[in-house]
Design a protein around this motif. Structure first.
Motif, mmCIF file in Angstrom:
data_model
loop_
_atom_site.group_PDB
_atom_site.id
_atom_site.type_symbol
_atom_site.label_atom_id
_atom_site.label_comp_id
_atom_site.label_asym_id
_atom_site.label_seq_id
_atom_site.Cartn_x
_atom_site.Cartn_y
_atom_site.Cartn_z
ATOM 1 N N LEU A 184 34.329 47.696 29.297
ATOM 2 C CA LEU A 184 34.753 48.680 30.293
ATOM 3 C C LEU A 184 34.287 48.210 31.661
ATOM 4 C CD1 LEU A 184 33.535 51.710 28.192
ATOM 5 C CD2 LEU A 184 35.934 51.010 28.494
ATOM 6 N N ALA A 185 35.088 48.479 32.700
ATOM 7 C CA ALA A 185 34.728 48.033 34.047
ATOM 8 C C ALA A 185 35.431 48.897 35.081
ATOM 9 C CB ALA A 185 35.124 46.574 34.246
ATOM 10 N N ARG A 186 34.910 48.842 36.295
ATOM 11 C CA ARG A 186 35.577 49.484 37.420
ATOM 12 C C ARG A 186 36.101 48.380 38.320
ATOM 13 N NH1 ARG A 186 34.655 52.092 42.278
ATOM 14 N NH2 ARG A 186 32.584 51.154 42.435
ATOM 15 N N VAL A 187 37.324 48.561 38.822
ATOM 16 C CA VAL A 187 37.887 47.595 39.770
ATOM 17 C C VAL A 187 37.214 47.846 41.113
ATOM 18 C CG1 VAL A 187 39.973 46.715 40.857
ATOM 19 C CG2 VAL A 187 40.092 47.661 38.543
ATOM 20 N N THR A 188 36.512 46.809 41.637
ATOM 21 C CA THR A 188 35.804 47.020 42.908
ATOM 22 C C THR A 188 36.420 46.237 44.062
ATOM 23 O OG1 THR A 188 34.273 45.250 42.380
ATOM 24 C CG2 THR A 188 33.593 47.490 41.786
ATOM 25 N N GLY A 189 37.295 45.285 43.756
ATOM 26 C CA GLY A 189 37.872 44.520 44.854
ATOM 27 C C GLY A 189 38.898 43.520 44.384
ATOM 28 N N THR A 190 39.257 42.620 45.293
ATOM 29 C CA THR A 190 40.269 41.615 44.991
ATOM 30 C C THR A 190 39.821 40.260 45.526
ATOM 31 O OG1 THR A 190 41.356 42.242 47.045
ATOM 32 C CG2 THR A 190 42.240 43.218 45.033
ATOM 33 N N VAL A 191 40.353 39.199 44.909
ATOM 34 C CA VAL A 191 40.058 37.831 45.343
ATOM 35 C C VAL A 191 41.373 37.173 45.767
ATOM 36 C CG1 VAL A 191 39.150 35.585 44.641
ATOM 37 C CG2 VAL A 191 38.138 37.682 43.708
ATOM 38 N N VAL A 192 41.364 36.533 46.944
ATOM 39 C CA VAL A 192 42.550 35.853 47.454
ATOM 40 C C VAL A 192 42.318 34.344 47.372
ATOM 41 C CG1 VAL A 192 44.043 35.493 49.465
ATOM 42 C CG2 VAL A 192 43.086 37.767 49.003
ATOM 43 N N ALA A 193 43.297 33.623 46.806
ATOM 44 C CA ALA A 193 43.187 32.166 46.671
ATOM 45 C C ALA A 193 44.580 31.573 46.833
ATOM 46 C CB ALA A 193 42.617 31.811 45.295
ATOM 47 N N LEU A 212 38.382 41.891 41.177
ATOM 48 C CA LEU A 212 36.939 41.839 40.961
ATOM 49 C C LEU A 212 36.559 43.082 40.160
ATOM 50 C CD1 LEU A 212 35.074 40.808 44.230
ATOM 51 C CD2 LEU A 212 34.674 39.929 41.936
ATOM 52 N N LEU A 213 35.908 42.860 39.026
ATOM 53 C CA LEU A 213 35.530 43.981 38.163
ATOM 54 C C LEU A 213 34.004 44.084 38.100
ATOM 55 C CD1 LEU A 213 37.835 43.360 35.073
ATOM 56 C CD2 LEU A 213 38.364 44.576 37.199
ATOM 57 N N SER A 214 33.507 45.316 38.075
ATOM 58 C CA SER A 214 32.089 45.566 37.874
ATOM 59 C C SER A 214 31.953 46.231 36.510
ATOM 60 C CB SER A 214 31.575 46.483 38.984
ATOM 61 O OG SER A 214 30.233 46.806 38.764
ATOM 62 N N GLN A 215 31.259 45.544 35.596
ATOM 63 C CA GLN A 215 31.153 46.035 34.222
ATOM 64 C C GLN A 215 30.456 47.396 34.166
ATOM 65 O OE1 GLN A 215 28.959 43.946 30.945
ATOM 66 N NE2 GLN A 215 30.653 42.525 31.176
ATOM 67 N N LEU A 216 30.896 48.252 33.238
ATOM 68 C CA LEU A 216 30.306 49.579 33.052
ATOM 69 C C LEU A 216 29.652 49.655 31.680
ATOM 70 C CD1 LEU A 216 33.323 51.733 34.302
ATOM 71 C CD2 LEU A 216 31.180 51.322 35.541
ATOM 72 N N ASN A 217 28.555 50.448 31.571
ATOM 73 C CA ASN A 217 28.051 50.778 30.235
ATOM 74 C C ASN A 217 28.748 52.061 29.765
ATOM 75 O OD1 ASN A 217 26.741 52.954 31.398
ATOM 76 N ND2 ASN A 217 24.751 51.936 31.476
ATOM 77 N N THR A 218 28.395 52.535 28.592
ATOM 78 C CA THR A 218 29.111 53.676 28.021
ATOM 79 C C THR A 218 28.753 54.998 28.708
ATOM 80 O OG1 THR A 218 27.451 53.880 26.304
ATOM 81 C CG2 THR A 218 29.404 52.554 25.791
ATOM 82 N N ASP A 219 27.737 54.975 29.595
ATOM 83 C CA ASP A 219 27.422 56.151 30.421
ATOM 84 C C ASP A 219 28.150 56.095 31.759
ATOM 85 O OD1 ASP A 219 25.687 57.288 28.564
ATOM 86 O OD2 ASP A 219 24.008 56.077 29.269
ATOM 87 N N ASN A 220 29.086 55.138 31.899
ATOM 88 C CA ASN A 220 29.869 55.001 33.131
ATOM 89 C C ASN A 220 29.006 54.586 34.320
ATOM 90 O OD1 ASN A 220 32.215 55.028 34.692
ATOM 91 N ND2 ASN A 220 32.065 57.222 35.153
ATOM 92 N N LYS A 221 27.945 53.828 34.042
ATOM 93 C CA LYS A 221 27.098 53.257 35.106
ATOM 94 C C LYS A 221 27.391 51.755 35.183
ATOM 95 C CE LYS A 221 23.979 56.785 35.778
ATOM 96 N NZ LYS A 221 24.930 57.841 35.318
#
Lengths: 96, 96, 96, 96, 96
Positions: free
Chosen positions: B3-12, B26-35
């Motif tokens: 699980l992850a939240r989308v936090t941004g984008t990468v341009v190449a 860019l994804l920031s991984q989440l634990n099962t408590d949504n942190k």
């Protein structure tokens, strides 16, 4: 493979079309003493496992070697419900 | 999957020709408590996910099992936008 | 994929014949704040990246999905040179 | 590959049909001093290894490159029983 | 790929038939300062590397992309003997 307990489910209605019909389970990894390690994974269900059951899951390309997950973007699958395991001749888990 | 939240984008703009047209999130991984766990990953987008959305991603060869990523040098893909998940019968995340 | 900075090169004249012609880059992994994490990886170059450039690399079987790395014993490939990335709507890196 | 000691077995009667007949071993990973690292893995048995034996296992798609595991949802396999190993010319393990 | 020093060999006479003829090397991973990290791996040898030599190894399915390891249950292979590497324009290792 790793041992895990099924602790919940994930619902996702907007998804890659090939994932239609797959059930996603939240798994909490277990060590060989049947204690949760704090690591979780989301896995597709290939065996009809329910919340609370102790299972084995396979990761990576091996997760696509089931009827349910073949050629799908799925990197973990529950491929067995565990009856029991033994460590050094001593039963550490049984589902009876 | 994780699980992850989308936090941004990468341009190449200079990239392997087969990657043309892919959107990198860019994804920031989440634990099962949504942190957020502090772990990030860059994944291709196969479902039209936007910044802020909670998603699932698949890694490894499974990341190439979508129409967008087939036979491309891409090792992670967002394959679902998450509606909700439950742990031990209690809702830990919902996007409503 | 992961973000990284090219920090050097590896020279190996005695190698598996299929690797002939590949250039091996030393990469230092970056976090989303553009700080080095202390983790390195050696990756084949598929885009003509030079020392100092910020790149993305793919790992595993996906690293073989380029013209340069197809069917070669290579488990990581630089598949894009990064122009910029944004986190929560704020630019965290640009190569301008 | 990693070195490990076989410490037990896992029994699972409800499983993916393709797994029928596979024996699942609990392995405790070893370092090169023949000490257990505290990491375990469940692997299919391709060589008739028994509890107490020191083995090598392969992970990922390579775990399916045996007669027993071909096209099965299995991500780790015991592919050799170890006779001995040497570090810097000194024997660190022998099964004699 | 990762950098490593060959520190020893593993002998296994009872093994999957497809592994016949492969030589197994014990590798100690190196960081870019040519210091051992404490991590080891067992890899098949595809280049005739000897104890003491500094090498590169590939992991996962890429480890099967050599003449020696094709379609074998082998998840790591030494695919090059390293001559030298540079970090920020400074030589950190040379075998001369």
């Amino acid at each position: 493979m790793q041992l895990a307990r099924v602790t919940g489910t994930v619902v996702a209605s907007r998804k890659e079309p090939r994932l239609e019909g797959l059930k996603f389970l939240l798994l909490s990894q277990l060590n060989t003493d049947n204690k949760e390690t704090g690591t979780y994974i989301v896995a597709a269900d290939a065996v009809g496992a329910g919340v609370g059951e102790v299972v084995m899951y396979a990761s990576g390309s091996s997760a696509r070697q089931t009827e349910f997950t073949h050629e799908r973007p799925c990197d973990a699958v529950v491929m067995a419900i565990v009856d029991s395991w033994e460590v050094e001749g001593k039963e550490h888990f049984t589902n009876e």
